[in-house]
Scaffold this active site. Structure first.
Site, PDB file in Angstrom:
ATOM      1  N   ARG A 146       1.083  -5.329  -1.827  1.00  0.00           N
ATOM      2  CA  ARG A 146       0.300  -4.634  -0.776  1.00  0.00           C
ATOM      3  C   ARG A 146      -0.619  -5.806  -0.673  1.00  0.00           C
ATOM      4  O   ARG A 146      -1.527  -5.705  -0.155  1.00  0.00           O
ATOM      5  CB  ARG A 146      -0.382  -3.428  -1.844  1.00  0.00           C
ATOM      6  CG  ARG A 146      -0.884  -2.318  -0.825  1.00  0.00           C
ATOM      7  CD  ARG A 146      -1.721  -1.714  -1.858  1.00  0.00           C
ATOM      8  NE  ARG A 146      -2.193  -2.287  -3.146  1.00  0.00           N
ATOM      9  CZ  ARG A 146      -3.559  -2.806  -3.359  1.00  0.00           C
ATOM     10  NH1 ARG A 146      -4.115  -2.353  -2.039  1.00  0.00           N
ATOM     11  NH2 ARG A 146      -3.940  -2.487  -4.612  1.00  0.00           N
ATOM     12  N   LYS A 147       0.037  -6.814  -0.364  1.00  0.00           N
ATOM     13  CA  LYS A 147      -0.568  -8.484  -0.130  1.00  0.00           C
ATOM     14  C   LYS A 147       0.021  -8.451   1.815  1.00  0.00           C
ATOM     15  O   LYS A 147       0.347  -9.107   2.346  1.00  0.00           O
ATOM     16  CB  LYS A 147       0.169  -9.528  -0.372  1.00  0.00           C
ATOM     17  CG  LYS A 147      -0.287  -9.938  -1.924  1.00  0.00           C
ATOM     18  CD  LYS A 147       0.510 -10.595  -2.659  1.00  0.00           C
ATOM     19  CE  LYS A 147      -0.184 -11.378  -3.906  1.00  0.00           C
ATOM     20  NZ  LYS A 147       0.558 -12.380  -4.616  1.00  0.00           N
ATOM     21  N   THR A 148      -1.034  -7.169   1.905  1.00  0.00           N
ATOM     22  CA  THR A 148      -0.451  -7.163   3.613  1.00  0.00           C
ATOM     23  C   THR A 148      -2.209  -7.696   3.994  1.00  0.00           C
ATOM     24  O   THR A 148      -3.792  -7.852   3.792  1.00  0.00           O
ATOM     25  CB  THR A 148      -0.951  -5.706   3.744  1.00  0.00           C
ATOM     26  OG1 THR A 148      -0.923  -4.984   2.985  1.00  0.00           O
ATOM     27  CG2 THR A 148       0.379  -5.154   3.632  1.00  0.00           C
ATOM     28  N   SER A 283       5.148  -9.857   3.366  1.00  0.00           N
ATOM     29  CA  SER A 283       4.274 -10.112   3.921  1.00  0.00           C
ATOM     30  C   SER A 283       2.968 -11.411   4.066  1.00  0.00           C
ATOM     31  O   SER A 283       2.124 -11.479   5.286  1.00  0.00           O
ATOM     32  CB  SER A 283       3.692  -9.107   3.828  1.00  0.00           C
ATOM     33  OG  SER A 283       3.068  -8.558   2.543  1.00  0.00           O
TER      34      SER A 283
END
Length: 302
Positions: A146-148, A283
């Protein structure tokens, strides 16, 4: 190995995606379009050039940006195609043509280039990781995290799919992941897992981030579906994963490795006892693929 129909990936996009693109365009031109006044309304054609080697990803977003600007895109490559400008005489690869009014082409230009450059960069890195998995015949799952970028997650996760890797959980509603702060709030892994199970029901899996083998054992005993072995060295990871699989052979628990893993060292983590390897670098800090959009001279021949 099954092939992916990349063009069908657009069917995954939620109803809100076109609204997001309208917001991007509104952000870029919040009031007067001064440059549009300069170039006017003449009918023109612009060529999308790929200027660095990579995999094309983000076609639906590119199309919709120009559609909202009143332009039409004609693709010379397909979603998921790889290209290398070094193979061309001018060191730039013709990827698509865009037809429309001059001012409309420039309205969509930067938003479209930003989107396709980032999406293609993620797909290109994902492809490298997928190829490493295939080369070493590892049967597990390579996944993102979820490192977006806030507001851009849909594009980045889409790029992962084009590149052939797993998106992991897309958001906080997709799966329950219990990390150190969740566990702290309840006092123990067992208590946090039981709380999660109460609200997640049968439909949502529960994953617990574990720093030691003892924490992983507690998580599995409490009912976790997935345990993440966080920041383990490769040899320690493999040994721990093997012992957990043997001890809980009657449970269908998945073992995930994460933390400190990159394209350079992922091969060291491949093991039959490891089911998932997740990387923030899919990402986070990914180089873009360089594209440019050039309006052609009036005597340009199609």
């Amino acid at each position: 190995m099954a092939t992916t129909n990349y063009e069908n990936l657009q069917c995954l996009l939620p109803p809100s995606w076109k609204t997001s693109i309208a917001e991007w365009l509104r952000e870029d031109t919040p009031s007067f379009d001064y440059g549009g006044y300069v170039v006017g309304d003449s009918d023109e054609v612009a060529i999308l050039y790929g200027k660095s080697k990579g995999k094309l990803a983000g076609v639906p977003f590119f199309n919709e940006i120009f559609d909202q600007c009143g332009c039409r895109v004609e693709w010379l490559l397909k979603e998921g195609d790889e290209f290398d400008p070094a193979t061309t005489e001018k060191k730039r690869y013709e990827v698509a043509r865009v037809y429309g009014k001059a001012r409309s082409l420039l309205l969509g230009e930067r938003v479209a280039l930003n989107t396709i450059s980032r999406c293609s960069g993620i797909a290109t890195r994902a492809t490298k990781l997928a190829n490493l998995k295939e080369k070493h015949q590892w049967q597990g799952v390579v996944a993102g995290t979820r490192k977006t970028t806030p507001g851009f997650r849909l594009v980045e996760k889409y790029g992962m799919l084009v590149g052939g890797v797993d998106t992991h959980r897309v958001d906080l509603s997709s799966m329950i992941m219990l990390k150190d702060n969740h566990i702290w709030s309840q006092g123990s892994i067992t208590a946090a897992t039981k709380q999660a199970k109460k609200v997640g029901g049968f439909a949502l899996k529960v994953e617990v981030e574990c720093r030691t083998e003892a924490e992983a054992e507690e998580a599995i005993s409490a009912g976790a579906d997935i345990v993440m072995l966080d920041n383990f060295k490769p040899d320690d990871l493999k040994a721990t994963a093997k012992r957990l699989k043997e001890k809980f052979s009657n449970r269908s628990v998945l073992i995930e490795a994460s933390g400190g893993i990159s394209e350079d060292n992922i091969v060291d983590y491949f093991d039959d006892s490891v089911d998932v390897i997740s990387l923030g670098s899919l990402s986070h800090g990914v180089p873009i693929i360089d594209f440019s959009l050039k309006i052609q001279p009036r005597n340009y021949k199609i």
